[in-house]
Scaffold this motif. Structure first.
Motif, PDB file in Angstrom:
ATOM      1  N   ALA A 131      39.920  49.435  39.211  1.00 19.85           N
ATOM      2  CA  ALA A 131      40.601  48.863  40.375  1.00 19.85           C
ATOM      3  C   ALA A 131      40.788  49.912  41.466  1.00 19.85           C
ATOM      4  CB  ALA A 131      41.948  48.278  39.958  1.00 19.85           C
ATOM      5  N   GLY A 168      37.198  42.276  44.325  1.00 21.62           N
ATOM      6  CA  GLY A 168      37.914  43.223  43.475  1.00 21.62           C
ATOM      7  C   GLY A 168      38.133  42.680  42.078  1.00 21.62           C
ATOM      8  N   THR A 214      36.464  44.280  38.660  1.00 23.38           N
ATOM      9  CA  THR A 214      37.376  44.786  37.633  1.00 23.38           C
ATOM     10  C   THR A 214      37.238  44.014  36.328  1.00 23.38           C
ATOM     11  OG1 THR A 214      38.921  45.363  39.400  1.00 23.38           O
ATOM     12  CG2 THR A 214      39.777  45.414  37.167  1.00 23.38           C
ATOM     13  N   LEU A 230      44.827  43.352  38.760  1.00 19.05           N
ATOM     14  CA  LEU A 230      44.614  44.678  39.344  1.00 19.05           C
ATOM     15  C   LEU A 230      43.490  44.643  40.377  1.00 19.05           C
ATOM     16  CD1 LEU A 230      44.902  46.899  36.130  1.00 19.05           C
ATOM     17  CD2 LEU A 230      46.522  46.808  38.035  1.00 19.05           C
ATOM     18  N   GLY A 231      42.434  43.904  40.066  1.00 15.99           N
ATOM     19  CA  GLY A 231      41.319  43.800  40.998  1.00 15.99           C
ATOM     20  C   GLY A 231      41.683  43.056  42.268  1.00 15.99           C
ATOM     21  N   ALA A 249      43.720  45.367  44.403  1.00 17.51           N
ATOM     22  CA  ALA A 249      42.840  46.385  44.981  1.00 17.51           C
ATOM     23  C   ALA A 249      42.044  45.817  46.151  1.00 17.51           C
ATOM     24  CB  ALA A 249      41.893  46.926  43.910  1.00 17.51           C
TER      25      ALA A 249
END
Length: 202
Positions: free
Chosen positions: A51, A122, A126, A181-182, A185
């Protein structure tokens, strides 16, 4: 919204310098921060590193709105990681290239990728951290998909001990946390890259 893509335009010298710098930044995340995260056994460290790397690469994509930017940044990162390690470690090199390629392919679907496109890029990149061991260990190394599934459940249970025994919930978390998380990000990358592009334009 990010500026429209320049699909057929050539990369300028300044663009290439930015790509090199951002590729080096992602490489620094992989080699320095990655060492500490692995030493400290931080949960979901693979997804976190990916990420952060995609945050850098997608920020570059917002700064340089040309198709191929993310892949080029990923290629620079992979090359620098190869030089830093001094050995051909195909698994991490392939992971970096595939993550950047997946993110780039998502953005190709939009002529003017905005925050939603960057978030999806993202998340997609991820998510490869979940798929990667099934390919490299389960199929290529011959450990078997069932064995890798067991490792995934065990590692997630160690990270989330309160959920131990709830297999279905562990599977959901193993997928949802990298996705989250992606997404974060991608959103941060879009906003930071767009603001930086606007400042440099003045």
């Amino acid at each position: 919204m990010a500026a429209g893509d320049s699909a057929g335009a050539h990369f300028s010298t300044r663009d290439l310098v930015y790509i090199a710098v951002l590729g080096a930044a992602w490489g620094l995340v992989e080699t320095s921060l990655g060492t500490y995260l692995h030493a400290l056994r931080v949960p979901f460290r693979g997804a976190l590193l990916t990420a952060l790397g995609l945050l850098v690469a997608l920020c570059g994509r917002a700064l340089i709105p040309r198709r191929g930017t993310v892949v080029m940044i990923g290629a620079v990162t992979a090359a620098l990681r190869l030089l830093a390690v001094g050995a051909v470690l195909l698994s991490p090199l392939a992971a970096i290239l595939i993550e950047s390629l997946l993110a780039e392919l998502v953005l190709w679907a939009w002529s003017r990728p905005g925050r939603a496109a960057f978030a999806l890029a993202g998340a997609t990149g991820t998510l490869w951290t979940v798929v990667h061991p099934f390919v490299t260990q389960g199929l290529v190394a011959g450990s078997g998909l069932i064995a890798v599934y067991g490792w995934l459940i065990d590692s997630t249970a160690r990270a989330l001990p309160l959920l131990a025994g709830l297999v279905w919930l562990l599977v959901v978390c193993a997928i949802a946390i990298p996705l989250a998380l992606g997404i974060v990000a991608g959103l941060l990358a879009h906003d930071l890259g767009t603001r930086l592009q606007e400042r440099l334009a003045h």
